[in-house]
Design an enzyme around this catalytic site. Structure first.
Site, PDB file in Angstrom:
ATOM      1  N   HIS A  21       0.868  -1.167  -0.064  1.00  0.00           N
ATOM      2  CA  HIS A  21       0.059   0.203  -0.188  1.00  0.00           C
ATOM      3  C   HIS A  21       0.809   1.200  -0.044  1.00  0.00           C
ATOM      4  O   HIS A  21       1.205   1.509   1.046  1.00  0.00           O
ATOM      5  CB  HIS A  21      -0.910  -0.060   1.306  1.00  0.00           C
ATOM      6  CG  HIS A  21      -1.943   0.980   1.091  1.00  0.00           C
ATOM      7  ND1 HIS A  21      -3.214   0.605   1.221  1.00  0.00           N
ATOM      8  CD2 HIS A  21      -1.863   2.310   1.016  1.00  0.00           C
ATOM      9  CE1 HIS A  21      -4.102   1.772   1.045  1.00  0.00           C
ATOM     10  NE2 HIS A  21      -3.261   2.730   0.975  1.00  0.00           N
ATOM     11  N   GLU A 212     -11.169   3.376   6.891  1.00  0.00           N
ATOM     12  CA  GLU A 212      -9.798   4.557   7.470  1.00  0.00           C
ATOM     13  C   GLU A 212     -10.808   5.462   7.782  1.00  0.00           C
ATOM     14  O   GLU A 212     -10.902   6.076   8.811  1.00  0.00           O
ATOM     15  CB  GLU A 212      -9.225   4.588   6.007  1.00  0.00           C
ATOM     16  CG  GLU A 212      -8.094   5.899   6.386  1.00  0.00           C
ATOM     17  CD  GLU A 212      -7.209   6.295   5.216  1.00  0.00           C
ATOM     18  OE1 GLU A 212      -6.191   7.006   5.211  1.00  0.00           O
ATOM     19  OE2 GLU A 212      -8.032   5.935   4.009  1.00  0.00           O
ATOM     20  N   ASP A 314       1.753   3.988   2.928  1.00  0.00           N
ATOM     21  CA  ASP A 314       0.567   4.915   2.368  1.00  0.00           C
ATOM     22  C   ASP A 314       1.174   5.958   1.331  1.00  0.00           C
ATOM     23  O   ASP A 314       1.321   5.908   0.168  1.00  0.00           O
ATOM     24  CB  ASP A 314      -0.053   5.378   3.409  1.00  0.00           C
ATOM     25  CG  ASP A 314      -1.435   6.033   2.922  1.00  0.00           C
ATOM     26  OD1 ASP A 314      -1.961   5.296   1.648  1.00  0.00           O
ATOM     27  OD2 ASP A 314      -2.374   6.588   3.833  1.00  0.00           O
TER      28      ASP A 314
END
Length: 376
Positions: A21, A212, A314
């Site tokens: 990710h 999230e 991220d």
């Protein structure tokens, strides 16, 4: 170097890693942004690489969603040409390899990179050109890395089917999976139900940002409408877990009972991978229900309960982190050791959108990298 209570000293950066990710537009080098911005006439908050990097980190930590999103306005602005996309992609791979990553999935939304006249296919081909060049550059330095594209559709747009078809069209030319990203609240996976059905009909895997900015309902929709094989972040699955403490009034009260709700049990029992991004989760407020510091992050609770946890970054530029940094954070906060880091890495191997034989070979490579460190 990191030293644990077990007297094992090891270099986390040297350990082989898997990144699942990591956003392409969130991992640029500040110096590259400055050069590309100058070439296209885009104005930046600073033209000093150090100051610009600090601006990105400060913006991510500001607590202002508007300011956080502004950071992507600047990175995406310099990624509108074939040359810009290829350069960013190549450097992305090189930076991953420098951090010890041996397999990485690079997610990005081609629909955001068309203002310079590129078509969707042009954009995907430009990024693949850069990724290939990055792999070659890493090989020239005597190292190995494998990468794939996660083709992403933006949740607020209505191009889900078009982007799904784009991903499938490039499945033999670098695309390994599909994702949806962007504003989670108000834009559920159900909006893309037909696209996810199309992907399933073509046996093309999907991961979905869920859990999230939104909670359990978002996770359920990702699993049902999105047919997600993985959950992007997914950290708020912890909201479906009840923890009771033995409290006798002392300071050493321990955990008495943990109860999983139906959704949490489903995710855990079926080993659905969670793409946890510790630092980002803290910055975006994804874990605010649990606390305001990294020690409050539910990642350790989820890990100890047997959830399929993978560790990710991220947006490396915005958060100012590498995968090494995230592992070091877990070591320092939760006293993880080499065996824990190996488990988390092998979780990511198993979750990777690769054929079984490739995952087996990757797991062997990871184990070899840990051999002799005390972790394998």
């Amino acid at each position: 170097m990191t030293s644990l209570a077990t007297d094992i000293t090891f270099d986390i950066r040297a350990l082989p890693k898997v990144s699942l990710h990591d956003h392409l537009d969130g991992g640029l080098r500040p110096a590259t942004i400055i050069e590309l911005a100058d070439a296209v006439g885009h104005q930046l908050p600073s033209t000093d690489p150090v100051a610009l990097g600090q601006w990105f980190r400060d913006s991510a930590d500001s607590g202002s969603l508007v300011r956080y999103l502004e950071t992507f306005d600047h990175t995406i602005a310099v990624m509108q040409t074939r040359e810009g996309l290829a350069r960013v992609a190549q450097e992305f791979v090189e930076d991953l390899a420098d951090d010890g990553v041996v397999y990485g999935e690079v997610r990005w939304a081609p629909e955001q990179h068309l203002t310079g006249g590129l078509s969707l296919d042009d954009a995907v081909e430009a990024v693949q050109e850069g990724l290939d060049a990055g792999v070659e550059a890493v090989a020239a330095r005597g190292r190995t890395i494998q990468v794939g594209q996660l083709i992403t559709a933006m949740r607020h747009a209505d191009r889900g089917q078009e982007i799904a078809e784009l991903a499938v069209r490039h499945r033999d030319r670098g695309a390994v999976g599909f994702d949806i990203a962007g504003a989670e609240n108000g834009f559920p996976p159900a909006r893309f139900a037909d696209a996810f059905t199309y992907l399933a009909q073509h046996q093309f895997p999907a991961t979905v940002h869920a859990g999230e900015a939104a909670g359990i309902d978002s996770i359920v929709d990702a699993l049902v409408s999105g047919r997600a094989q993985r959950l992007g972040h997914g950290v708020r699955i912890a909201e479906d877990i009840t923890v009771e403490f033995d409290d006798d009034g002392g300071s050493d009260a321990g955990v008495g009972m943990v109860t999983l709700g139906r959704v949490a049990a489903w995710v855990r029992d079926r080993g659905i991978p969670l793409e946890i991004c510790p630092s980002s989760n803290l910055q975006t407020g994804a874990i605010e229900a649990f606390g305001k510091d990294i020690a409050s992050h539910p990642i350790d609770l989820l890990y100890q309960l047997g959830f399929n946890i993978t560790v990710n970054t991220d947006n490396r530029l915005m958060s100012g982190v590498s995968l090494t940094d995230e592992f070091e954070l877990l070591v320092e906060t939760f006293d993880y050791d080499l065996d824990d880091l190996l488990d988390l890495t092998l979780n990511a191997v198993e979750a990777a959108f690769l054929p079984l034989d490739s995952r087996t070979a990757l797991a062997e490579l990871i184990a070899q990298g840990y051999d002799g460190t005390g972790g394998a």
